[in-house]
Design a protein around this motif. Structure first.
Motif, PDB file in Angstrom:
ATOM      1  N   VAL A 192       0.840  -1.199   0.000  1.00 38.65           N
ATOM      2  CA  VAL A 192       0.000   0.000   0.000  1.00 38.65           C
ATOM      3  C   VAL A 192       0.876   1.251   0.000  1.00 38.65           C
ATOM      4  O   VAL A 192       0.644   2.205  -0.753  1.00 38.65           O
ATOM      5  N   SER A 193       1.912   1.231   0.825  1.00 34.63           N
ATOM      6  CA  SER A 193       2.832   2.373   0.866  1.00 34.63           C
ATOM      7  C   SER A 193       3.519   2.582  -0.485  1.00 34.63           C
ATOM      8  O   SER A 193       3.733   3.728  -0.922  1.00 34.63           O
ATOM      9  N   TYR A 211      -3.475  -6.655  -1.206  1.00 38.97           N
ATOM     10  CA  TYR A 211      -3.738  -7.259  -2.521  1.00 38.97           C
ATOM     11  C   TYR A 211      -4.444  -6.276  -3.450  1.00 38.97           C
ATOM     12  O   TYR A 211      -4.246  -6.327  -4.671  1.00 38.97           O
ATOM     13  N   GLN A 212      -5.260  -5.363  -2.889  1.00 38.91           N
ATOM     14  CA  GLN A 212      -5.837  -4.310  -3.729  1.00 38.91           C
ATOM     15  C   GLN A 212      -4.737  -3.406  -4.287  1.00 38.91           C
ATOM     16  O   GLN A 212      -4.769  -3.014  -5.456  1.00 38.91           O
ATOM     17  N   ALA A 213      -3.784  -3.066  -3.453  1.00 45.81           N
ATOM     18  CA  ALA A 213      -2.676  -2.221  -3.898  1.00 45.81           C
ATOM     19  C   ALA A 213      -1.863  -2.914  -4.990  1.00 45.81           C
ATOM     20  O   ALA A 213      -1.398  -2.267  -5.943  1.00 45.81           O
ATOM     21  N   ALA A 214      -1.699  -4.224  -4.883  1.00 44.45           N
ATOM     22  CA  ALA A 214      -0.958  -4.969  -5.897  1.00 44.45           C
ATOM     23  C   ALA A 214      -1.685  -4.927  -7.244  1.00 44.45           C
ATOM     24  O   ALA A 214      -1.063  -4.777  -8.305  1.00 44.45           O
ATOM     25  N   ILE A 215      -3.015  -5.039  -7.200  1.00 42.07           N
ATOM     26  CA  ILE A 215      -3.805  -4.907  -8.437  1.00 42.07           C
ATOM     27  C   ILE A 215      -3.641  -3.497  -8.998  1.00 42.07           C
ATOM     28  O   ILE A 215      -3.443  -3.307 -10.206  1.00 42.07           O
ATOM     29  N   GLY A 216      -3.695  -2.501  -8.122  1.00 41.43           N
ATOM     30  CA  GLY A 216      -3.565  -1.118  -8.562  1.00 41.43           C
ATOM     31  C   GLY A 216      -2.223  -0.822  -9.211  1.00 41.43           C
ATOM     32  O   GLY A 216      -2.146  -0.100 -10.217  1.00 41.43           O
ATOM     33  N   LEU A 217      -1.161  -1.367  -8.672  1.00 45.71           N
ATOM     34  CA  LEU A 217       0.169  -1.152  -9.254  1.00 45.71           C
ATOM     35  C   LEU A 217       0.249  -1.735 -10.663  1.00 45.71           C
ATOM     36  O   LEU A 217       0.884  -1.153 -11.551  1.00 45.71           O
ATOM     37  N   ALA A 218      -0.410  -2.862 -10.887  1.00 46.83           N
ATOM     38  CA  ALA A 218      -0.443  -3.441 -12.235  1.00 46.83           C
ATOM     39  C   ALA A 218      -1.206  -2.535 -13.194  1.00 46.83           C
ATOM     40  O   ALA A 218      -0.788  -2.310 -14.335  1.00 46.83           O
ATOM     41  N   GLN A 219      -2.321  -1.986 -12.734  1.00 49.26           N
ATOM     42  CA  GLN A 219      -3.136  -1.129 -13.591  1.00 49.26           C
ATOM     43  C   GLN A 219      -2.440   0.198 -13.896  1.00 49.26           C
ATOM     44  O   GLN A 219      -2.568   0.742 -15.005  1.00 49.26           O
ATOM     45  N   LEU A 220      -1.704   0.710 -12.934  1.00 41.96           N
ATOM     46  CA  LEU A 220      -1.032   1.998 -13.114  1.00 41.96           C
ATOM     47  C   LEU A 220      -0.014   1.977 -14.252  1.00 41.96           C
ATOM     48  O   LEU A 220       0.227   2.999 -14.900  1.00 41.96           O
ATOM     49  N   LYS A 221       0.564   0.807 -14.512  1.00 38.89           N
ATOM     50  CA  LYS A 221       1.570   0.707 -15.575  1.00 38.89           C
ATOM     51  C   LYS A 221       0.980   1.026 -16.949  1.00 38.89           C
ATOM     52  O   LYS A 221       1.699   1.432 -17.857  1.00 38.89           O
TER      53      LYS A 221
END
Length: 462
Positions: A89-90, A291-301
């Motif tokens: 998340v951080s 796990y939400q943050a992990a999904i978000g990092l993938a989408q941000l790319k």
């Protein structure tokens, strides 16, 4: 050597046949100007038995998920067993701050709670008034009510659909505490003028940028211009996580307070699972998970490239449909330097479609394989406001004259918004991720409905 008489006769023949051809096209409802635009309005509409302009199954599905590149990080998080807020998340917060060019980000459970947290920690509470546009999702206004404040509606600019700065000052009273502009549909509000007004009247500005990640005004990202900005990562948004939201600001002390408030009032920096730190303020718990943050990092790319594609396709589609009589696309302010286009919208004028209703027009458009909707209904007229005014809390917080619902309704009329809500047609952002061929198909679908509007009306509005 050319024969002058023969050449003159040839030019005369071409002129006559061109005029005759144009006349024939007009008699059939075919516009030469639209044909010049490359729009096929000669085909019979699908709703009347003709071929569909497009196969709806070919639209890009949303959200996009690429297992080969996206799943590794998510699976690592799931297998770690560390699911509550921690380092991932951080990491998302740091990446989002860097992307926007802002000092701090706080991730929370959704965009609604991002707004609630931001307003709360700017001390917007009972007795305060917050100026807000009526053309927005209900969360914007619910966040005001959840903090005990009073929403005051400012009508929209009919061309941009944004809060109209020219109408703001007339709504300011001694109780006004903040302006809450909404960058609706991914298009920017007129922030330079709004910030001038806020400075003049010593008001706070909280930007609802939930639909506008990477939208820019004068090359500055929206959400970073006011005192705070709020974003949403709900499943339909341009950064889809399922649910999720963010508060951003350059005021570090403010973000520290927001962090504490969304973490049960525990001091900023308190780790999840700590029991003995002692809460320092009233708080709630709306933390994002790992796990939400992990999904978000993938989408941000993918966000930057997708935003460019949407903007290019929106401009192209607009150029294809703006000359169809009765189709009036959005406009943007000159200060807009990038637009994220969460939605593509235009106004539908039925008088140019032989009186064909908007609902019937959309039914015909869907038959062409083009999904669409009519968007919002007037927010300032919905029953939840009356229910809030009748609640025990509001009766204790406000004088009964301020809770006179009929008087409130009279003072919060927004005629431009009422009209827009009867005319708007929306396309979702995933349609703008297609090809120019897709945009041509959308435009041709509209053109052939226009050319056959009378017959469509007879069929659908018997």
């Amino acid at each position: 050597m050319k024969n002058k008489n023969t050449d003159a006769s040839r030019r005369k023949f071409l002129k006559q046949t061109s005029v005759a051809g144009a006349g024939a096209m007009l008699s059939m409802g075919i516009s030469p100007s639209l044909m010049a635009k490359g729009l096929d309005n000669t085909s019979r509409p699908a709703i009347l038995g003709g071929p569909a302009a497009w196969d709806k199954a070919r639209w890009i599905k949303w959200p996009i998920w690429i297992p080969e590149t996206d799943e590794k990080r998510v699976l690592e998080v799931l297998r770690s067993g560390v699911w509550s807020r921690a380092s991932v998340v951080s990491e998302f917060e740091k990446v989002w701050s860097d992307t926007l060019g802002v000092k701090r980000t706080l991730l929370v459970s959704n965009g609604t709670n991002a707004l609630i947290v931001a307003l709360n920690q700017l001390d917007i509470k009972a007795g305060d008034e917050v100026l807000v546009p009526p053309y927005t999702f209900i969360s914007t206004v619910q966040a005001i009510l959840m903090n005990g404040a009073m929403p005051i509606f400012v009508d929209i600019d009919p061309e941009t659909y944004q809060i109209d700065p020219a109408k703001i000052e007339a709504k300011i009273t001694p109780r006004t505490k903040a302006i809450l502009p909404v960058h609706i549909l991914g298009m920017p509000a007129d922030m330079p003028r709004i910030m001038e007004i806020a400075k003049k009247h010593n008001l706070l500005v909280v930007e609802d940028a939930c639909q506008a990640p990477l939208t820019e005004i004068n090359n500055k990202k929206v959400g970073t211009i006011g005192h705070a900005g709020c974003f949403s990562f709900q499943n339909s948004k341009n950064i889809p996580i399922g649910e999720g939201g963010a508060v951003v600001s350059n005021d570090e002390a403010f973000i520290d307070r927001c962090f504490s408030f969304q973490n049960l009032g525990l001091p900023y920096g308190t780790a999840v699972g700590t029991f003995n730190a002692g809460s320092v303020r009233i708080g709630t718990k709306v933390r994002l998970t790992e796990y939400q943050a992990a999904i978000g990092l993938a989408q941000l790319k993918r966000l930057d490239a997708q935003t460019t594609t949407r903007e290019q396709n929106a401009a192209y589609l607009k150029s294809k449909i703006e000359n169809i009589p009765g189709i009036v696309p959005y406009k943007t302010y000159d200060s807009a330097t990038r637009i994220s286009f969460h939605l593509f919208s235009f106004r539908y004028k039925k008088e140019f479609f032989q009186g064909l209703s908007r609902n019937a027009f959309m039914q015909a458009l869907r038959a062409e394989g083009v999904p669409c909707s009519g968007g919002y209904t007037p927010l300032n007229k919905q029953e939840f406001l009356k229910e809030a005014f009748a609640s025990k809390n509001y009766k204790r917080m406000y004088h009964k004259d301020m809770l006179d619902y009929n008087k409130y309704m009279e003072q919060n009329q927004c005629p431009e918004n009422d009209l827009l809500c009867t005319e708007a047609v929306w396309f979702t952002q995933n349609l703008l991720l297609g090809s120019k061929e897709d945009m041509d198909s959308i435009a041709s679908a509209i053109a052939k409905i226009h050319a056959n509007a009378g017959e469509v009306k007879k069929t659908l509005e018997k």
